[in-house]
Design a protein around this motif. Structure first.
Motif, PDB file in Angstrom:
ATOM      1  N   LEU A   1      43.086  48.523  24.029  1.00 53.11           N
ATOM      2  CA  LEU A   1      42.628  47.179  23.731  1.00 53.11           C
ATOM      3  C   LEU A   1      43.419  46.149  24.546  1.00 53.11           C
ATOM      4  CD1 LEU A   1      41.961  47.007  19.906  1.00 53.11           C
ATOM      5  CD2 LEU A   1      40.405  46.391  21.732  1.00 53.11           C
ATOM      6  N   GLU A   2      44.706  46.331  24.621  1.00 52.64           N
ATOM      7  CA  GLU A   2      45.513  45.414  25.410  1.00 52.64           C
ATOM      8  C   GLU A   2      45.122  45.474  26.890  1.00 52.64           C
ATOM      9  OE1 GLU A   2      49.592  45.660  22.746  1.00 52.64           O
ATOM     10  OE2 GLU A   2      49.649  46.142  24.879  1.00 52.64           O
ATOM     11  N   HIS A   3      44.874  46.689  27.351  1.00 54.11           N
ATOM     12  CA  HIS A   3      44.482  46.882  28.745  1.00 54.11           C
ATOM     13  C   HIS A   3      43.155  46.189  29.032  1.00 54.11           C
ATOM     14  CE1 HIS A   3      44.615  48.761  32.636  1.00 54.11           C
ATOM     15  NE2 HIS A   3      43.383  49.264  32.439  1.00 54.11           N
ATOM     16  N   ARG A   4      42.169  46.388  28.126  1.00 57.81           N
ATOM     17  CA  ARG A   4      40.852  45.755  28.297  1.00 57.81           C
ATOM     18  C   ARG A   4      40.975  44.231  28.206  1.00 57.81           C
ATOM     19  NH1 ARG A   4      36.614  49.523  24.923  1.00 57.81           N
ATOM     20  NH2 ARG A   4      36.789  51.321  26.304  1.00 57.81           N
ATOM     21  N   ALA A   5      41.774  43.756  27.302  1.00 59.50           N
ATOM     22  CA  ALA A   5      41.980  42.313  27.169  1.00 59.50           C
ATOM     23  C   ALA A   5      42.635  41.756  28.434  1.00 59.50           C
ATOM     24  CB  ALA A   5      42.825  42.022  25.952  1.00 59.50           C
ATOM     25  N   TYR A   6      43.586  42.477  28.944  1.00 56.18           N
ATOM     26  CA  TYR A   6      44.259  42.059  30.171  1.00 56.18           C
ATOM     27  C   TYR A   6      43.247  41.942  31.308  1.00 56.18           C
ATOM     28  CZ  TYR A   6      47.213  42.358  34.317  1.00 56.18           C
ATOM     29  OH  TYR A   6      47.800  42.127  35.522  1.00 56.18           O
ATOM     30  N   TRP A   7      42.391  42.962  31.463  1.00 58.04           N
ATOM     31  CA  TRP A   7      41.396  42.948  32.541  1.00 58.04           C
ATOM     32  C   TRP A   7      40.347  41.859  32.308  1.00 58.04           C
ATOM     33  CZ3 TRP A   7      41.936  44.448  37.185  1.00 58.04           C
ATOM     34  CH2 TRP A   7      42.822  45.476  37.494  1.00 58.04           C
ATOM     35  N   ALA A   8      39.990  41.624  31.059  1.00 58.45           N
ATOM     36  CA  ALA A   8      39.028  40.557  30.762  1.00 58.45           C
ATOM     37  C   ALA A   8      39.608  39.199  31.130  1.00 58.45           C
ATOM     38  CB  ALA A   8      38.645  40.599  29.288  1.00 58.45           C
ATOM     39  N   ILE A   9      40.865  38.968  30.774  1.00 55.98           N
ATOM     40  CA  ILE A   9      41.521  37.704  31.115  1.00 55.98           C
ATOM     41  C   ILE A   9      41.648  37.567  32.630  1.00 55.98           C
ATOM     42  CG2 ILE A   9      43.711  36.462  30.960  1.00 55.98           C
ATOM     43  CD1 ILE A   9      43.983  37.625  28.119  1.00 55.98           C
ATOM     44  N   LYS A  10      42.016  38.642  33.272  1.00 59.54           N
ATOM     45  CA  LYS A  10      42.168  38.633  34.723  1.00 59.54           C
ATOM     46  C   LYS A  10      40.840  38.315  35.410  1.00 59.54           C
ATOM     47  CE  LYS A  10      44.906  40.650  38.088  1.00 59.54           C
ATOM     48  NZ  LYS A  10      46.222  40.248  38.347  1.00 59.54           N
ATOM     49  N   LYS A  11      39.747  38.944  34.934  1.00 67.33           N
ATOM     50  CA  LYS A  11      38.427  38.696  35.488  1.00 67.33           C
ATOM     51  C   LYS A  11      38.016  37.252  35.258  1.00 67.33           C
ATOM     52  CE  LYS A  11      35.287  42.459  35.966  1.00 67.33           C
ATOM     53  NZ  LYS A  11      34.324  43.347  35.401  1.00 67.33           N
ATOM     54  N   PHE A  12      38.263  36.754  34.037  1.00 63.68           N
ATOM     55  CA  PHE A  12      37.920  35.373  33.699  1.00 63.68           C
ATOM     56  C   PHE A  12      38.661  34.393  34.602  1.00 63.68           C
ATOM     57  CE2 PHE A  12      36.381  32.025  31.105  1.00 63.68           C
ATOM     58  CZ  PHE A  12      37.402  31.096  31.001  1.00 63.68           C
ATOM     59  N   GLU A  13      39.952  34.635  34.791  1.00 64.19           N
ATOM     60  CA  GLU A  13      40.747  33.762  35.656  1.00 64.19           C
ATOM     61  C   GLU A  13      40.292  33.853  37.102  1.00 64.19           C
ATOM     62  OE1 GLU A  13      44.797  34.810  35.135  1.00 64.19           O
ATOM     63  OE2 GLU A  13      45.012  33.695  33.264  1.00 64.19           O
ATOM     64  N   SER A  14      39.962  35.072  37.533  1.00 63.65           N
ATOM     65  CA  SER A  14      39.549  35.224  38.924  1.00 63.65           C
ATOM     66  C   SER A  14      38.223  34.517  39.177  1.00 63.65           C
ATOM     67  CB  SER A  14      39.462  36.699  39.300  1.00 63.65           C
ATOM     68  OG  SER A  14      38.398  37.315  38.614  1.00 63.65           O
ATOM     69  N   ARG A  15      37.311  34.601  38.198  1.00 63.79           N
ATOM     70  CA  ARG A  15      36.029  33.913  38.369  1.00 63.79           C
ATOM     71  C   ARG A  15      36.224  32.403  38.386  1.00 63.79           C
ATOM     72  NH1 ARG A  15      32.118  37.216  34.271  1.00 63.79           N
ATOM     73  NH2 ARG A  15      31.960  39.077  35.548  1.00 63.79           N
ATOM     74  N   HIS A  16      36.918  31.892  37.415  1.00 63.30           N
ATOM     75  CA  HIS A  16      37.096  30.453  37.353  1.00 63.30           C
ATOM     76  C   HIS A  16      38.095  29.956  38.380  1.00 63.30           C
ATOM     77  CE1 HIS A  16      34.479  29.975  33.970  1.00 63.30           C
ATOM     78  NE2 HIS A  16      35.073  30.990  33.351  1.00 63.30           N
ATOM     79  N   GLY A  17      39.069  30.740  38.646  1.00 60.76           N
ATOM     80  CA  GLY A  17      40.047  30.362  39.679  1.00 60.76           C
ATOM     81  C   GLY A  17      39.409  30.372  41.053  1.00 60.76           C
ATOM     82  N   SER A  18      38.566  31.358  41.327  1.00 64.04           N
ATOM     83  CA  SER A  18      37.933  31.428  42.640  1.00 64.04           C
ATOM     84  C   SER A  18      36.923  30.308  42.803  1.00 64.04           C
ATOM     85  CB  SER A  18      37.261  32.784  42.843  1.00 64.04           C
ATOM     86  OG  SER A  18      36.169  32.930  41.950  1.00 64.04           O
ATOM     87  N   SER A  19      36.229  29.920  41.707  1.00 66.36           N
ATOM     88  CA  SER A  19      35.295  28.807  41.817  1.00 66.36           C
ATOM     89  C   SER A  19      36.059  27.507  42.082  1.00 66.36           C
ATOM     90  CB  SER A  19      34.436  28.676  40.558  1.00 66.36           C
ATOM     91  OG  SER A  19      35.229  28.315  39.448  1.00 66.36           O
ATOM     92  N   ARG A  20      37.239  27.405  41.466  1.00 64.46           N
ATOM     93  CA  ARG A  20      38.077  26.232  41.717  1.00 64.46           C
ATOM     94  C   ARG A  20      38.538  26.234  43.171  1.00 64.46           C
ATOM     95  NH1 ARG A  20      38.942  21.274  41.365  1.00 64.46           N
ATOM     96  NH2 ARG A  20      41.093  20.627  41.359  1.00 64.46           N
ATOM     97  N   ARG A  21      38.904  27.420  43.658  1.00 70.16           N
ATOM     98  CA  ARG A  21      39.305  27.537  45.062  1.00 70.16           C
ATOM     99  C   ARG A  21      38.138  27.191  45.973  1.00 70.16           C
ATOM    100  NH1 ARG A  21      41.215  32.976  44.475  1.00 70.16           N
ATOM    101  NH2 ARG A  21      42.662  32.744  42.780  1.00 70.16           N
ATOM    102  N   LYS A  22      36.927  27.629  45.592  1.00 69.60           N
ATOM    103  CA  LYS A  22      35.749  27.320  46.403  1.00 69.60           C
ATOM    104  C   LYS A  22      35.498  25.819  46.433  1.00 69.60           C
ATOM    105  CE  LYS A  22      33.294  31.662  45.810  1.00 69.60           C
ATOM    106  NZ  LYS A  22      32.152  32.331  45.187  1.00 69.60           N
ATOM    107  N   GLU A  23      35.693  25.147  45.292  1.00 68.08           N
ATOM    108  CA  GLU A  23      35.537  23.704  45.258  1.00 68.08           C
ATOM    109  C   GLU A  23      36.532  23.038  46.195  1.00 68.08           C
ATOM    110  OE1 GLU A  23      35.598  21.717  41.485  1.00 68.08           O
ATOM    111  OE2 GLU A  23      34.294  23.238  40.593  1.00 68.08           O
ATOM    112  N   ILE A  24      37.760  23.520  46.133  1.00 67.68           N
ATOM    113  CA  ILE A  24      38.798  22.962  47.002  1.00 67.68           C
ATOM    114  C   ILE A  24      38.442  23.213  48.462  1.00 67.68           C
ATOM    115  CG2 ILE A  24      41.219  23.168  47.707  1.00 67.68           C
ATOM    116  CD1 ILE A  24      41.854  23.720  44.730  1.00 67.68           C
ATOM    117  N   LEU A  25      37.987  24.435  48.780  1.00 63.71           N
ATOM    118  CA  LEU A  25      37.605  24.745  50.155  1.00 63.71           C
ATOM    119  C   LEU A  25      36.425  23.897  50.603  1.00 63.71           C
ATOM    120  CD1 LEU A  25      37.981  28.630  50.373  1.00 63.71           C
ATOM    121  CD2 LEU A  25      39.276  26.898  51.605  1.00 63.71           C
TER     122      LEU A  25
END
Length: 143
Positions: free
Chosen positions: A7-31
């Motif tokens: 469960l911790e592993h899945r939660a970790y990957w879910a958070i990581k995926k969520f951050e990567s999606r939103h973080g990458s969109s933020r990076r795309k906005e900046i770019l």
């Protein structure tokens, strides 16, 4: 215990995926913002370059205001076909009879009354040089 780790592993990957999606969109906005800014600066630089080259070009253009009874040379475009360094592409001098409103120039040969119209861009001012016709000689001694 294994289920809590999974469960911790899945939660970790879910958070990581969520951050990567939103973080990458933020990076795309900046770019995208940086690209827009870069394009704007490139456009401004191109505009300044064009203005500067136009000023330089306009500064080098000689005035072609002709008046009646002025002597001019006529560009002979047919000589361009035949190559050669010694052939002059300018013939004349001719005398200006009149200048039309659209830039055409009526010319005549100095010794005749026959006139003809030419484009004003094919004509340039004729400046007679005050040449010194005196000759001088130089004696070369053998050394």
């Amino acid at each position: 215990m294994s289920s809590t780790i999974e469960l911790e592993h899945r939660a970790y990957w879910a958070i990581k995926k969520f951050e990567s999606r939103h973080g990458s969109s933020r990076r795309k906005e900046i770019l995208l913002h940086e690209l827009e800014e870069f394009r704007y600066h490139a456009y401004e630089n191109a505009k300044m370059y064009k203005e500067r080259t136009k000023r330089i070009h306009d500064r080098r253009i000689q005035s072609r205001d002709f008046e009646p009874r002025q002597l001019v040379l006529l560009y002979n475009s047919r000589l361009k076909i035949f190559g050669g360094k010694l052939k002059s592409k300018w013939s004349g001098p001719f005398e200006v009879v009149r200048v039309t409103a659209h830039g055409a120039v009526e010319l005549k040969k100095p010794n005749s009354d026959e006139t003809f119209l030419v484009n004003g861009q094919r004509v340039k001012h004729y400046y007679r040089e005050a040449t010194n016709c005196e000759r001088s000689s130089i004696d070369l001694e053998e050394a």
